[in-house]
Write a protein that holds these residues in place. Structure first.
Motif, PDB file in Angstrom:
ATOM      1  N   PHE A 169      93.249  64.918  18.675  1.00 31.35           N
ATOM      2  CA  PHE A 169      92.698  64.926  20.030  1.00 31.35           C
ATOM      3  C   PHE A 169      93.796  64.696  21.072  1.00 31.35           C
ATOM      4  O   PHE A 169      93.818  65.344  22.125  1.00 31.35           O
ATOM      5  CB  PHE A 169      91.620  63.851  20.155  1.00 31.35           C
ATOM      6  N   VAL A 170      94.711  63.773  20.787  1.00 29.11           N
ATOM      7  CA  VAL A 170      95.821  63.507  21.721  1.00 29.11           C
ATOM      8  C   VAL A 170      96.655  64.767  21.915  1.00 29.11           C
ATOM      9  O   VAL A 170      97.061  65.097  23.041  1.00 29.11           O
ATOM     10  CB  VAL A 170      96.703  62.348  21.208  1.00 29.11           C
ATOM     11  N   LYS A 171      96.880  65.507  20.846  1.00 23.05           N
ATOM     12  CA  LYS A 171      97.624  66.766  20.964  1.00 23.05           C
ATOM     13  C   LYS A 171      96.828  67.793  21.771  1.00 23.05           C
ATOM     14  O   LYS A 171      97.404  68.676  22.403  1.00 23.05           O
ATOM     15  CB  LYS A 171      97.931  67.324  19.574  1.00 23.05           C
ATOM     16  N   THR A 172      95.508  67.665  21.750  1.00 19.18           N
ATOM     17  CA  THR A 172      94.647  68.602  22.469  1.00 19.18           C
ATOM     18  C   THR A 172      94.705  68.378  23.966  1.00 19.18           C
ATOM     19  O   THR A 172      94.861  69.323  24.746  1.00 19.18           O
ATOM     20  CB  THR A 172      93.187  68.469  21.987  1.00 19.18           C
ATOM     21  N   VAL A 173      94.547  67.133  24.399  1.00 17.34           N
ATOM     22  CA  VAL A 173      94.503  66.838  25.845  1.00 17.34           C
ATOM     23  C   VAL A 173      95.880  66.523  26.409  1.00 17.34           C
ATOM     24  O   VAL A 173      96.086  66.592  27.625  1.00 17.34           O
ATOM     25  CB  VAL A 173      93.538  65.667  26.155  1.00 17.34           C
ATOM     26  N   GLY A 174      96.837  66.183  25.541  1.00 18.93           N
ATOM     27  CA  GLY A 174      98.171  65.834  26.002  1.00 18.93           C
ATOM     28  C   GLY A 174      98.273  64.362  26.344  1.00 18.93           C
ATOM     29  O   GLY A 174      97.291  63.722  26.738  1.00 18.93           O
ATOM     30  N   ILE A 175      99.469  63.820  26.198  1.00 16.77           N
ATOM     31  CA  ILE A 175      99.695  62.419  26.531  1.00 16.77           C
ATOM     32  C   ILE A 175      99.543  62.207  28.032  1.00 16.77           C
ATOM     33  O   ILE A 175      99.070  61.161  28.491  1.00 16.77           O
ATOM     34  CB  ILE A 175     101.102  61.983  26.063  1.00 16.77           C
ATOM     35  N   TYR A 176      99.923  63.224  28.799  1.00 19.69           N
ATOM     36  CA  TYR A 176      99.790  63.169  30.256  1.00 19.69           C
ATOM     37  C   TYR A 176      98.919  64.347  30.699  1.00 19.69           C
ATOM     38  O   TYR A 176      99.421  65.408  31.056  1.00 19.69           O
ATOM     39  CB  TYR A 176     101.160  63.245  30.923  1.00 19.69           C
ATOM     40  N   PRO A 177      97.588  64.186  30.672  1.00 21.52           N
ATOM     41  CA  PRO A 177      96.702  65.278  31.066  1.00 21.52           C
ATOM     42  C   PRO A 177      96.915  65.705  32.510  1.00 21.52           C
ATOM     43  O   PRO A 177      97.446  64.954  33.341  1.00 21.52           O
ATOM     44  CB  PRO A 177      95.306  64.666  30.870  1.00 21.52           C
ATOM     45  N   VAL A 178      96.488  66.920  32.819  1.00 16.58           N
ATOM     46  CA  VAL A 178      96.595  67.460  34.170  1.00 16.58           C
ATOM     47  C   VAL A 178      95.923  66.509  35.156  1.00 16.58           C
ATOM     48  O   VAL A 178      94.818  66.017  34.922  1.00 16.58           O
ATOM     49  CB  VAL A 178      95.939  68.852  34.246  1.00 16.58           C
ATOM     50  N   GLY A 179      96.615  66.250  36.279  1.00 17.72           N
ATOM     51  CA  GLY A 179      96.094  65.345  37.294  1.00 17.72           C
ATOM     52  C   GLY A 179      96.612  63.933  37.175  1.00 17.72           C
ATOM     53  O   GLY A 179      96.371  63.104  38.059  1.00 17.72           O
ATOM     54  N   SER A 180      97.341  63.616  36.083  1.00 17.70           N
ATOM     55  CA  SER A 180      97.872  62.267  35.895  1.00 17.70           C
ATOM     56  C   SER A 180      98.974  61.978  36.912  1.00 17.70           C
ATOM     57  O   SER A 180      99.805  62.829  37.212  1.00 17.70           O
ATOM     58  CB  SER A 180      98.450  62.115  34.475  1.00 17.70           C
ATOM     59  N   LEU A 181      98.974  60.752  37.422  1.00 27.23           N
ATOM     60  CA  LEU A 181     100.038  60.292  38.325  1.00 27.23           C
ATOM     61  C   LEU A 181     101.097  59.598  37.483  1.00 27.23           C
ATOM     62  O   LEU A 181     100.789  58.669  36.725  1.00 27.23           O
ATOM     63  CB  LEU A 181      99.469  59.327  39.366  1.00 27.23           C
ATOM     64  N   VAL A 182     102.344  60.042  37.597  1.00 26.19           N
ATOM     65  CA  VAL A 182     103.415  59.503  36.753  1.00 26.19           C
ATOM     66  C   VAL A 182     104.612  59.078  37.603  1.00 26.19           C
ATOM     67  O   VAL A 182     104.841  59.594  38.695  1.00 26.19           O
ATOM     68  CB  VAL A 182     103.877  60.531  35.698  1.00 26.19           C
ATOM     69  N   ARG A 183     105.355  58.107  37.063  1.00 23.14           N
ATOM     70  CA  ARG A 183     106.611  57.667  37.674  1.00 23.14           C
ATOM     71  C   ARG A 183     107.765  58.245  36.865  1.00 23.14           C
ATOM     72  O   ARG A 183     107.769  58.167  35.627  1.00 23.14           O
ATOM     73  CB  ARG A 183     106.700  56.142  37.702  1.00 23.14           C
ATOM     74  N   LEU A 184     108.740  58.814  37.566  1.00 22.57           N
ATOM     75  CA  LEU A 184     109.895  59.410  36.905  1.00 22.57           C
ATOM     76  C   LEU A 184     111.066  58.430  36.873  1.00 22.57           C
ATOM     77  O   LEU A 184     111.092  57.443  37.614  1.00 22.57           O
ATOM     78  CB  LEU A 184     110.302  60.696  37.621  1.00 22.57           C
ATOM     79  N   GLN A 185     112.033  58.709  36.017  1.00 28.38           N
ATOM     80  CA  GLN A 185     113.221  57.853  35.903  1.00 28.38           C
ATOM     81  C   GLN A 185     113.954  57.746  37.244  1.00 28.38           C
ATOM     82  O   GLN A 185     114.579  56.730  37.539  1.00 28.38           O
ATOM     83  CB  GLN A 185     114.160  58.410  34.830  1.00 28.38           C
ATOM     84  N   SER A 186     113.849  58.768  38.075  1.00 26.73           N
ATOM     85  CA  SER A 186     114.509  58.793  39.379  1.00 26.73           C
ATOM     86  C   SER A 186     113.773  57.946  40.422  1.00 26.73           C
ATOM     87  O   SER A 186     114.147  57.952  41.597  1.00 26.73           O
ATOM     88  CB  SER A 186     114.609  60.233  39.876  1.00 26.73           C
ATOM     89  N   GLU A 187     112.728  57.217  39.993  1.00 30.55           N
ATOM     90  CA  GLU A 187     111.894  56.402  40.890  1.00 30.55           C
ATOM     91  C   GLU A 187     111.094  57.251  41.880  1.00 30.55           C
ATOM     92  O   GLU A 187     110.738  56.799  42.962  1.00 30.55           O
ATOM     93  CB  GLU A 187     112.736  55.360  41.645  1.00 30.55           C
ATOM     94  N   ARG A 188     110.810  58.469  41.482  1.00 32.73           N
ATOM     95  CA  ARG A 188     109.926  59.325  42.268  1.00 32.73           C
ATOM     96  C   ARG A 188     108.565  59.377  41.564  1.00 32.73           C
ATOM     97  O   ARG A 188     108.483  59.187  40.350  1.00 32.73           O
ATOM     98  CB  ARG A 188     110.501  60.733  42.411  1.00 32.73           C
ATOM     99  N   LEU A 189     107.525  59.624  42.352  1.00 34.11           N
ATOM    100  CA  LEU A 189     106.201  59.809  41.789  1.00 34.11           C
ATOM    101  C   LEU A 189     105.868  61.298  41.755  1.00 34.11           C
ATOM    102  O   LEU A 189     106.292  62.062  42.628  1.00 34.11           O
ATOM    103  CB  LEU A 189     105.145  59.077  42.610  1.00 34.11           C
ATOM    104  N   ALA A 190     105.095  61.678  40.740  1.00 34.52           N
ATOM    105  CA  ALA A 190     104.707  63.082  40.584  1.00 34.52           C
ATOM    106  C   ALA A 190     103.316  63.144  39.987  1.00 34.52           C
ATOM    107  O   ALA A 190     102.840  62.186  39.368  1.00 34.52           O
ATOM    108  CB  ALA A 190     105.704  63.816  39.694  1.00 34.52           C
ATOM    109  N   VAL A 191     102.651  64.277  40.176  1.00 32.44           N
ATOM    110  CA  VAL A 191     101.350  64.501  39.568  1.00 32.44           C
ATOM    111  C   VAL A 191     101.490  65.658  38.580  1.00 32.44           C
ATOM    112  O   VAL A 191     102.161  66.654  38.867  1.00 32.44           O
ATOM    113  CB  VAL A 191     100.272  64.805  40.638  1.00 32.44           C
ATOM    114  N   VAL A 192     100.927  65.492  37.388  1.00 29.94           N
ATOM    115  CA  VAL A 192     101.039  66.512  36.344  1.00 29.94           C
ATOM    116  C   VAL A 192     100.201  67.730  36.739  1.00 29.94           C
ATOM    117  O   VAL A 192      99.015  67.604  37.036  1.00 29.94           O
ATOM    118  CB  VAL A 192     100.579  65.960  34.983  1.00 29.94           C
TER     119      VAL A 192
END
Length: 417
Positions: free
Chosen positions: A328-351
């Motif tokens: 199931f995790v492989k199906t939906v992805g660890i970071y599903p579409v719409g997830s808010l994530v923090r990058l190593q560069s200290e920037r925020l992004a949405v999947v």
């Protein structure tokens, strides 16, 4: 004798024998019924259906002078006067385009499908509340359309269906779980028939909630023991309701009855455990839990997808099937579409779209710098490409004042169409 008329000439009291057009064009679970509700009339006029067949013998006739096409089954049919079929005009899965496409291209179709599906499920739950038998033709139509969308681009429908509100949760939850079940069955390598059974189980698994007390179902606070006992009756209610359908698959019935069982035997309604719980019921349990805990409910705010997956991983072995959950995790992805994530560069992004190369390196739209605390011009970045930034953690959108995340990921998806 039947008459084909414009929906603009429909009035309450008429018996609609058939809609002229494919099922997906109208918002009703039924294809034939007595039109008694003015709100149903307005919904129909706002749909893509332009004409309907009415049966004056079972309801009101049209007024004199109203244009119509007449078909008398006692006479030779005129090829220019296509008679009603008395069947929903469904598209079998074989007739639906399932060729893979991009998330961006499928989004518009998925949005329209979710809107129509929500209305169809609302109508079906209403029928169930009134104790009417559920016809499987329309359920099969809906599962076919959901399956087609998932096969074209699984993330489109799953992403749109996740954007439900507390008010339409019950109906959209059924659509979302159906889509998740189809995607999971495909990832498990199931054949077409098994995939469609999975979609049907997801669509119907919560139908028993039509017989639950709405005040308890939507209670914002903690349930009492008596209230929880009442809610625990919904799987059996669904099973009893669906047993009245002559062509209902036995494995689908079992999944509707046992999707709240636990591997350790602590579930309900029958306290089954381990291998006593069918594969389809174990799949339904995972998809049901995931959509429930990621959704906003009257009594709690949904968890972010990554937090939900982390919690669910802790429940494997006791509640959920570990092997199925890993798939199931492989199906939906660890970071599903719409997830808010923090990058190593200290920037925020949405999947905006998963990567076919890596579960941990999706395409994202970078839009905010946490160090300078300022908005950035949105930039689409494929993290799977060499030398790109990387995700360090997922953020809780509720802790940030952003209100445009949905717009950002949709624009990012559209840019790759």
């Amino acid at each position: 004798m039947f008459k084909r008329i414009s929906v603009q000439h429909l009035t309450t009291g008429m018996y609609i024998y058939e809609m002229c057009g494919p099922w997906i064009s109208h918002p009703f679970w039924r294809s034939a019924f007595l039109l008694t509700d003015a709100s149903d009339l307005q919904r129909l006029r706002k749909s893509k259906v332009t004409e309907v067949w009415i049966d004056p013998a079972r309801g009101k006739d049209i007024a004199p002078g109203v244009p119509c096409v007449v078909w008398d089954p006692q006479q030779t049919s005129d090829p220019d006067r296509t008679p009603p079929t008395a069947k929903p005009q469904a598209r079998p899965l074989a007739a639906i385009d399932t060729a893979p496409t991009s998330l961006g291209k499928e989004l518009h179709t998925a949005m329209a499908l979710c809107e129509q599906s929500r209305d169809a499920m609302l109508d079906m739950f209403s029928e169930a509340r009134m104790g009417r038998a559920i016809g499987m033709d329309m359920a099969e139509n809906l599962v076919n359309e959901i399956t087609g969308s998932v096969l074209r681009s699984p993330d489109a429908l799953l992403s749109v269906a996740r954007l439900k509100t507390a008010d339409n949760y019950t109906y959209m939850h059924s659509v979302a779980v159906s889509g998740l079940m189809v995607a999971l069955a495909r990832k498990l390598g199931h054949d077409e028939a098994a995939v469609r059974r999975a979609g049907m189980a997801g669509l119907l698994h919560d139908l028993g909630k039509a017989h639950m007390d709405p005040a308890i179902l939507n209670k914002p606070g903690q349930l009492t023991d008596a209230e929880f006992a009442h809610i625990k009756g919904h799987p059996r209610a669904a099973y009893d309701l669906l047993c009245g359908s002559s062509d209902m698959d036995a494995t689908v019935l079992d999944a509707c009855l046992h999707h709240h069982e636990r591997l350790d035997g602590g579930g309900y309604p029958d306290g089954l455990g381990g291998d006593e719980i069918s594969l389809l019921a174990r799949m339904t349990a995972i998809c049901d839990v995931y959509d429930a805990i990621t959704s906003d409910r009257p009594y709690k705010k949904g968890w972010p997808p990554s937090e939900s997956l982390r919690r669910m991983a802790e429940w494997t072995g006791t509640h959920l099937d570990k092997r199925l959950f890993e798939t199931f995790v492989k199906t939906v992805g660890i970071y599903p579409v719409g997830s808010l994530v923090r990058l190593q560069s200290e920037r925020l992004a949405v999947v905006s779209e998963p990567s076919v190369k890596s579960l941990t390196a999706p395409r994202v739209v970078v839009f905010y710098c946490t160090q300078s605390q300022r908005n950035l011009s949105p930039q689409l970045v494929d993290l799977s490409q060499p030398g790109q930034d990387r995700i360090v953690c997922q953020e809780d959108p509720g802790e940030w004042p952003f209100t445009h995340l949905e717009t950002l990921w949709r624009k990012g998806a559209a840019a790759t169409a």
